[in-house]
Write an enzyme that holds these catalytic residues in place. Structure first.
Site, mmCIF file in Angstrom:
data_model
loop_
_atom_site.group_PDB
_atom_site.id
_atom_site.type_symbol
_atom_site.label_atom_id
_atom_site.label_comp_id
_atom_site.label_asym_id
_atom_site.label_seq_id
_atom_site.Cartn_x
_atom_site.Cartn_y
_atom_site.Cartn_z
ATOM 1 N N GLU A 62 1.589 29.627 9.955
ATOM 2 C CA GLU A 62 0.710 29.121 8.894
ATOM 3 C C GLU A 62 -0.625 29.859 8.948
ATOM 4 O O GLU A 62 -1.327 29.809 9.955
ATOM 5 C CB GLU A 62 0.481 27.613 9.061
ATOM 6 C CG GLU A 62 -0.306 27.037 7.904
ATOM 7 C CD GLU A 62 -0.574 25.534 8.041
ATOM 8 O OE1 GLU A 62 -0.954 25.091 9.134
ATOM 9 O OE2 GLU A 62 -0.419 24.823 7.029
ATOM 10 N N GLU B 105 1.011 14.296 9.744
ATOM 11 C CA GLU B 105 1.256 15.198 8.601
ATOM 12 C C GLU B 105 0.619 16.528 8.981
ATOM 13 O O GLU B 105 -0.597 16.649 9.050
ATOM 14 C CB GLU B 105 0.639 14.589 7.340
ATOM 15 C CG GLU B 105 1.295 15.093 6.072
ATOM 16 C CD GLU B 105 0.687 16.383 5.579
ATOM 17 O OE1 GLU B 105 1.224 17.454 5.955
ATOM 18 O OE2 GLU B 105 -0.295 16.337 4.850
HETATM 19 O O1 TXE Z 1 -7.515 21.419 12.317
HETATM 20 P P1 TXE Z 1 -7.463 20.228 13.333
HETATM 21 P P2 TXE Z 1 -8.289 22.803 12.454
HETATM 22 C C1 TXE Z 1 -3.862 23.686 9.973
HETATM 23 C C2 TXE Z 1 -4.239 25.068 9.490
HETATM 24 C C3 TXE Z 1 -5.459 25.367 10.277
HETATM 25 C C4 TXE Z 1 -5.101 24.742 11.602
HETATM 26 C C5 TXE Z 1 -6.262 24.394 12.475
HETATM 27 O O2 TXE Z 1 -3.227 25.979 9.847
HETATM 28 O O3 TXE Z 1 -5.692 26.744 10.411
HETATM 29 O O4 TXE Z 1 -4.441 23.554 11.241
HETATM 30 O O5 TXE Z 1 -7.249 23.727 11.722
HETATM 31 C C6 TXE Z 1 -9.377 16.343 14.549
HETATM 32 N N1 TXE Z 1 -7.326 14.703 18.946
HETATM 33 N N2 TXE Z 1 -4.327 22.606 9.112
HETATM 34 O O6 TXE Z 1 -8.418 23.238 13.858
HETATM 35 O O7 TXE Z 1 -8.140 20.588 14.613
HETATM 36 C C7 TXE Z 1 -10.457 17.148 13.870
HETATM 37 O O8 TXE Z 1 -11.728 16.709 14.287
HETATM 38 C C8 TXE Z 1 -7.531 14.053 17.791
HETATM 39 C C9 TXE Z 1 -3.332 21.984 8.297
HETATM 40 O O9 TXE Z 1 -9.532 22.684 11.709
HETATM 41 O O10 TXE Z 1 -6.059 19.772 13.395
HETATM 42 C C10 TXE Z 1 -10.173 16.860 12.407
HETATM 43 O O11 TXE Z 1 -10.705 15.594 12.051
HETATM 44 N N3 TXE Z 1 -8.095 14.612 16.716
HETATM 45 C C11 TXE Z 1 -3.817 20.798 7.620
HETATM 46 C C12 TXE Z 1 -8.651 16.801 12.373
HETATM 47 O O12 TXE Z 1 -8.245 16.567 13.716
HETATM 48 C C13 TXE Z 1 -8.457 15.903 16.804
HETATM 49 C C14 TXE Z 1 -5.232 20.598 7.343
HETATM 50 C C15 TXE Z 1 -7.952 18.060 11.868
HETATM 51 O O13 TXE Z 1 -8.401 19.159 12.617
HETATM 52 C C16 TXE Z 1 -8.256 16.652 17.979
HETATM 53 C C17 TXE Z 1 -6.110 21.274 8.253
HETATM 54 C C18 TXE Z 1 -7.655 15.992 19.085
HETATM 55 N N4 TXE Z 1 -7.403 16.618 20.228
HETATM 56 C C19 TXE Z 1 -5.630 22.269 9.087
HETATM 57 N N5 TXE Z 1 -8.689 17.906 17.762
HETATM 58 C C20 TXE Z 1 -2.912 20.022 6.745
HETATM 59 N N6 TXE Z 1 -1.782 19.517 7.274
HETATM 60 O O14 TXE Z 1 -3.207 19.821 5.585
HETATM 61 C C21 TXE Z 1 -9.143 17.960 16.489
HETATM 62 N N7 TXE Z 1 -9.022 16.735 15.912
#
Ligand code: TXE
Length: 481
Positions: free
Chosen positions: A385, A248
């Site tokens: 986004e 998601e």
């Molecule tokens: O999210 P990350 P980030 C979008 C929003 C934001 C961007 C980046 O645009 O600016 O994503 O946010 C884990 N393998 N959304 O960097 O990194 C991490 O530890 C596995 C949309 O903060 O995607 C956390 O638990 N896991 C969104 C989770 O992934 C990994 C909500 C989400 O972090 C990983 C948040 C890897 N390689 C941000 N790297 C929505 N859909 O609601 C990180 N994580």
């Protein structure tokens, strides 16, 4: 300061490396606790515990699993105020939102799936009078559940509840930016009756803990909510071992308002949908399209209302706009506002990191709610986004034009449509490429409906039966009569 430990095999434990990371309060910019800096060794221990717990948990009667999850919901509810305060401190969101949206929804998630499992059915197919097929849906094994920082306990529980309800064991990985309420949840697991190893929680950096989970040979199911780039990394790593994936991801959701709509209702919802949680919700309506005849007056009224939003200390009861999650994220949002100006946009209100909202929040990560007009539909600000309190408003004249605007992005999570014309609503709902279309509303959620995105907004659906199906393995048995 408090140490947020892993929860492995029913115990709160230090990370194998012994090292902890600072956990920052976004409203102040200062560290207020430490979070375990997990690594492969911690993941291996957690997965081993989950593997050991699976044979017993997977055959525990559904009614018993249901009772345990209901108890967990009750224990959270008993401490609702503590959870709400913790969520507000950890994320910078207004405490009123944590108290009325985040924590109540987490409780509801557990109750919903605890009872859904009692009604879960599987299919049977009679092949004329020749054979009878029936489908078994059994738990898959060890699932990994990776959740983000914007709605921490809300989205963590949205995955934990169905995974455990159907009989899987799991490793939860909350965001390192907002780990506190998942930690508080782990403190309640024993009292709720969750056996050791059934739910494990490993904290730490996504780039370290994430790959250790998504490449782990003993994990066969991955449910992730987060950024699109992270989703792509997970898909690449999980592919070679054929893990079942639900992703998601982000959104760039259009909010389409026709001149015949109930414009008061549309205005109120458009503000909520643009600025809830400082625009840090994947469902936020960050692109508003208004039919030409209503455009000028809508923009004027919208801007006047946005100026009234109270930005302040997230812990103050009347705050409507709190802090963004991190310094880096605040700076990213400000860069997009700069880009909007560079691309010819008019900043109608907001646009800056405000002066300190009070002494306590002097160094917090705040951005004013920002409204931009006069941008081309295909510019980066309108296509990427931003995930912050920034919304664009663009006029349109025809249905075809607005459908092409709405679809002019790589994302396809949700859209809102505002019109009193019923056939137009159905017509356009069918043409916009999104997983969810709201007509004359926004964020009206029924937990039974399929939830998820098209295009770069994700793969798979969560919610209701979709989640119960995702977390189970169907097996068809064909009996010749
Ligand atoms: O999210 P990350 P980030 C979008 C929003 C934001 C961007 C980046 O645009 O600016 O994503 O946010 C884990 N393998 N959304 O960097 O990194 C991490 O530890 C596995 C949309 O903060 O995607 C956390 O638990 N896991 C969104 C989770 O992934 C990994 C909500 C989400 O972090 C990983 C948040 C890897 N390689 C941000 N790297 C929505 N859909 O609601 C990180 N994580």
């Amino acid at each position: 300061m408090q140490h947020i430990k892993h929860f492995i095999d029913g115990e709160l434990v230090d990370p194998a490396s012994g090292s902890y990371l600072d956990n920052i309060e976004p409203a102040t910019g200062a560290a207020y606790s430490f979070v375990a800096d997990g690594d492969t060794e911690d993941v291996d221990r957690a997965v081993a515990a989950a593997v050991r717990a699976f044979p017993t948990w997977s055959v525990t009667p559904a009614e018993e699993r249901s009772q345990i999850l209901l108890k967990l919901a009750q224990l959270i509810e008993n401490r609702l105020e503590d959870f709400a305060r913790a969520e507000s401190v950890d994320t910078g969101k207004p405490i009123a939102a944590a108290r009325t949206i985040d924590i109540p929804r987490a409780i509801k998630n557990f109750r919903f799936f605890a009872t859904a499992i009692l009604h879960f059915q599987s299919e049977s197919h009679a092949t004329d009078h020749v054979a009878l097929n029936y489908t078994l849906r059994r738990p898959r094994g060890v699932a990994c559940l990776i959740s983000p920082w914007n709605l921490p306990l809300y989205l963590f529980s949205w995955k934990v509840a169905p995974a455990l309800a159907v009989g899987n064991t799991a490793i939860g990985k909350p965001s390192e930016l907002a780990p506190m309420t998942a930690f508080m949840l782990s403190e309640l697991c024993e009292e709720a009756g969750i056996p050791p190893g059934v739910l494990n929680i490993v904290h730490g950096l996504g780039r370290k803990v994430g790959p250790a989970l998504t490449e782990h040979p003993d994990i066969n199911t991955v449910s992730f909510t987060g950024g699109t780039a992270t989703g792509a990394d997970i898909a690449r790593r999980a592919g070679p071992t054929f893990k079942k994936l639900a992703l998601e991801l982000g959104g760039k959701n259009p909010n389409v308002i026709f001149a015949d709509a109930d414009l008061d209702a549309a205005l109120e919802a458009a503000i909520r949908s643009a600025f809830s949680n400082q625009g840090q919700v994947c469902l936020c309506g960050s692109r508003i399209f208004v039919e030409g005849a209503a455009y000028e007056s809508f923009v004027d009224r919208f801007v006047a209302e946005v100026r009234k939003l109270r930005l302040g200390d997230p812990l103050a009861p009347d705050t409507q706009q709190g802090a963004l999650i991190s310094r880096e994220h605040r700076d990213k949002v400000l860069r997009y506002i700069e880009l909007a100006s560079d691309d010819g946009g008019t900043i109608r209100c907001g646009g800056r990191a405000p002066n300190p909202v009070n002494d306590r929040c002097r160094d917090g990560f705040f951005v004013e709610p920002t409204v931009v007009t006069d941008l081309p539909v295909d510019c980066r600000v309108n296509r990427e986004e931003i995930f912050g309190p920034v919304v664009t408003i663009t006029p349109f004249e025809t249905e075809d034009e607005v459908v092409s605007y709405a679809n002019d992005t790589d994302y396809g999570l949700s859209a809102s449509l505002w019109t009193e014309n019923l056939s137009r609503a159905h017509r356009i709902a069918d043409r916009i490429a999104c997983g969810t279309i709201w007509v004359n509303c926004w964020m009206l959620r029924d937990l039974r409906v399929p939830f998820g995105g098209m295009k770069h907004s994700g793969v798979g659906r969560e919610g209701g039966e979709e989640a119960l199906r995702f977390f189970t393995e169907p097996k068809n048995i064909c009996v010749k009569l």
